[in-house]
Design an enzyme around this catalytic site. Structure first.
Site, PDB file in Angstrom:
ATOM      1  N   ASN A 201      -2.028 -10.918   8.658  1.00 32.86           N
ATOM      2  CA  ASN A 201      -2.974  -9.834   8.854  1.00 32.86           C
ATOM      3  C   ASN A 201      -4.317 -10.231   8.261  1.00 32.86           C
ATOM      4  OD1 ASN A 201      -3.647  -6.827   9.334  1.00 32.86           O
ATOM      5  ND2 ASN A 201      -4.239  -7.156   7.203  1.00 32.86           N
TER       6      ASN A 201
ATOM      7  N   GLN B 137       0.800  -1.215   0.000  1.00 33.10           N
ATOM      8  CA  GLN B 137       0.000   0.000   0.000  1.00 33.10           C
ATOM      9  C   GLN B 137       0.838   1.273   0.000  1.00 33.10           C
ATOM     10  OE1 GLN B 137      -2.722  -1.731   3.297  1.00 33.10           O
ATOM     11  NE2 GLN B 137      -4.006  -0.294   2.191  1.00 33.10           N
TER      12      GLN B 137
ATOM     13  N   ASP C  13       1.957   0.730  -8.142  1.00 34.77           N
ATOM     14  CA  ASP C  13       3.269   0.804  -8.796  1.00 34.77           C
ATOM     15  C   ASP C  13       4.202   1.791  -8.095  1.00 34.77           C
ATOM     16  OD1 ASP C  13       2.050  -0.905 -10.520  1.00 34.77           O
ATOM     17  OD2 ASP C  13       2.344   0.305 -12.323  1.00 34.77           O
TER      18      ASP C  13
ATOM     19  N   TYR D 187     -13.105  -2.048  12.745  1.00 36.97           N
ATOM     20  CA  TYR D 187     -13.516  -0.756  12.212  1.00 36.97           C
ATOM     21  C   TYR D 187     -14.992  -0.448  12.448  1.00 36.97           C
ATOM     22  CZ  TYR D 187      -9.074  -0.624   9.672  1.00 36.97           C
ATOM     23  OH  TYR D 187      -7.739  -0.601   9.349  1.00 36.97           O
TER      24      TYR D 187
ATOM     25  N   HIS E   6      -2.905  -4.595 -12.750  1.00 36.30           N
ATOM     26  CA  HIS E   6      -2.396  -4.409 -14.111  1.00 36.30           C
ATOM     27  C   HIS E   6      -3.269  -5.094 -15.162  1.00 36.30           C
ATOM     28  CE1 HIS E   6       1.879  -3.801 -12.285  1.00 36.30           C
ATOM     29  NE2 HIS E   6       1.154  -2.698 -12.243  1.00 36.30           N
TER      30      HIS E   6
ATOM     31  N   GLU F 285      -5.292  -2.610  14.334  1.00 33.62           N
ATOM     32  CA  GLU F 285      -5.775  -1.634  13.346  1.00 33.62           C
ATOM     33  C   GLU F 285      -7.103  -1.079  13.819  1.00 33.62           C
ATOM     34  OE1 GLU F 285      -6.233  -2.556   9.174  1.00 33.62           O
ATOM     35  OE2 GLU F 285      -4.327  -3.643   9.127  1.00 33.62           O
TER      36      GLU F 285
END
Length: 516
Positions: A184, A37, A70, A330, A57, A397
């Protein structure tokens, strides 16, 4: 967990009232990122293609804004700037992940990339200079494409490949890293990537591939844990855990016995899928999960369940393989009743639950799936204490998305309200929450959302090749929090239109005391 316990947890809900503001002695604060990321440099310095490179891609239409990783935040070249940002925030630790394909271009240990090894040593040294502890994730979704071509996490051979990769990382970096995470969010890896098209490699083997993945992943986690525990812990003196994510499910009507029961089933299917094999005395998958999938499989005309149970060896091998319970959380969703969820394919993990869900609860964010429900966080933590023998917990997180504003009052309120609930469960319920990790350091490539949803403390301008970082108001909020170890009360963090500590929007009748 007993149904009466689940009902009791719901009855403890409060509307985010800040009874406490000071965090306990020893409580630690950090910030998280993930390699794909932020790093960029997707095909330079010896790095090979990973599954997210391949997806973005070859199927760019699957990324909301057409972007890719990228360049991302160009942290491969700008890691020192990242470390300066971390230092300014005053965090105790930095959670980041290693790129498997940067370290091992073939995915196997037959070729170790020296540039990849050097990069992570340089990053670790820069963190050490600022007295920031690393919390390092071995796998954060970016599987080398070479291993995906062999079947990825549906291939049992991945147990050996992951163990070998872990061995390299422990041996090479273990002298500088005292805290490890194996995987994760295993749910996202298995259900969203092998049971649906939501994550790379987007293998839509619904109801089948997801369970093959969990079998392999839990065994790979256990082998990595035992390797560290037996070979490296005696000299490196570190700790190792898994980070499990979960939406928290609650009944839309807590007086409805059926909804209450189904909410417990949903939580076992989501969180318990990976927590039950590791953190319970019985081990193995949750009983209700085993029963539901077996019944559905029989109804589908299959000779055996799509969810294969662990034998005695693996049940024992997996049990207890985490020093802490890492939780990524979250949001909260509601259970509205029994039946087949409108989004469920056949067969599928979602259909196996046998419940209908809704996201019509709490406040909004920039992510459709992320509803702001702080009390749900408290209930999840209470449930984990009760279900898993009162484990020590790290929040690995927690964060909020918006569209990129620099005056991010919504993010500040989210952090403040969710941290308030952490304090409530620490002091009132004795839940052993030891640390908190905010997602994320800077706006980054948010998987299939691209850069259309922003979670960062720092704004990143992806239209500028230099990828400049600009601090948002939440930077100062978190900086004050880490400095004082207390919830900030500064007026500058209050939205001019809405007071920071006002109660969140009503959650239907969620907070009514159950009548059962």
């Amino acid at each position: 967990m007993a149904l009466t316990t689940f009902v009791g947890i719901l009855a403890l809900c409060q509307l985010g009232v800040a009874h406490y503001s000071k965090f306990p002695e020893g409580f630690t604060f950090g910030v998280a990122t993930a390699s794909h990321q932020i790093e960029g440099a997707w095909n330079v310095s010896g790095k090979s293609e990973n599954v997210w490179d391949r997806l973005s891609h070859t199927r760019p239409e699957m990324i909301a804004d057409g972007t890719n990783g990228d360049i991302a935040c160009d942290s491969y070249n700008r890691y020192r700037e990242d470390v300066e940002e971390l230092s300014y925030l005053g965090v105790d630790f930095y959670r980041f992940s290693l790129s498997w394909s940067r370290l091992l271009p073939t995915g196997r240990v037959d070729h170790i990339n020296p540039d990849g090894v050097r990069y992570y040593h340089d990053l670790l040294d820069a963190l050490a200079e600022k007295n920031i502890e690393p919390l390092v994730t071995l796998f954060h979704w970016d599987l080398p494409q070479t291993l995906q071509d062999l079947g990825g996490w549906a291939n049992p051979k991945m147990i050996d490949y992951f163990r070998d990769y872990s061995d390299l990382c422990f041996k090479e970096f273990g002298g500088k890293i005292k805290s490890w995470i194996t995987f994760n969010e295993p749910y996202e890896i298995c259900e969203d990537a092998y049971g649906d098209l939501k994550k790379a490699p987007a293998i839509d083997s619904h109801g089948v591939g997801c369970y093959l993945c969990s079998d392999t992943l839990l065994k790979a986690h256990a082998e990595s844990y035992h390797l560290y525990n037996e070979t490296y812990r005696p000299t490196q003196n570190g700790r190792i855990m898994i980070s499990i994510n979960s939406i928290w499910y609650e009944p839309s009507d807590p007086a409805n016995v059926e909804q209450v029961t189904l909410a417990e089933v949903a939580n076992q299917f989501k969180f318990g899928w990976f927590a039950h094999p590791i953190f319970t005395e019985q081990g193995g998958y949750p009983a209700v999960m085993i029963e539901n999938v077996a019944q559905q499989s029989l109804a589908e005309g299959l000779p055996k369940s799509r969810l294969e149970q662990f034998d005695d060896y693996w049940t024992q091998r997996i049990k207890g393989t985490s020093d802490f319970l890492g939780i990524n959380h979250y949001t909260t969703h509601l259970i509205t009743g029994p039946g087949v969820d409108p989004l469920a394919k056949s067969p599928s993990w979602l259909k196996d639950i046998g419940a209908v869900t809704t996201m019509e609860v709490g406040g909004d964010s920039a992510s459709e799936w992320l509803r702001v429900v702080p009390t749900g966080f408290a209930n999840l933590l209470r449930w984990c204490k009760s279900s898993y023998n009162d484990p020590p917990i790290y929040i690995t997180e927690n964060g909020f998305s918006d569209l990129g504003t620099l005056e991010d009052y919504g993010r500040i309120k989210y952090f403040n309200d969710y941290l308030t609930e952490i304090l409530n469960v620490i002091y009132e319920d004795g839940v052993k929450v030891l640390g908190y990790t905010a997602w994320t350091l800077m706006d980054n490539f948010e998987w299939r959302a691209g850069f259309s949803e922003r979670f960062g403390f720092y704004h990143v301008d992806i239209t500028d090749p230099a990828r400049p970082r600009t601090p948002k108001l939440s930077v100062e909020y978190y900086r004050q929090l880490t400095a004082t170890r207390e919830l900030p009360q500064d007026d500058r963090f209050k939205d001019p239109a809405v007071r920071l500590c006002s109660p969140p929007p009503p959650m239907s009748n969620l907070l009514l005391k159950p009548s059962i």
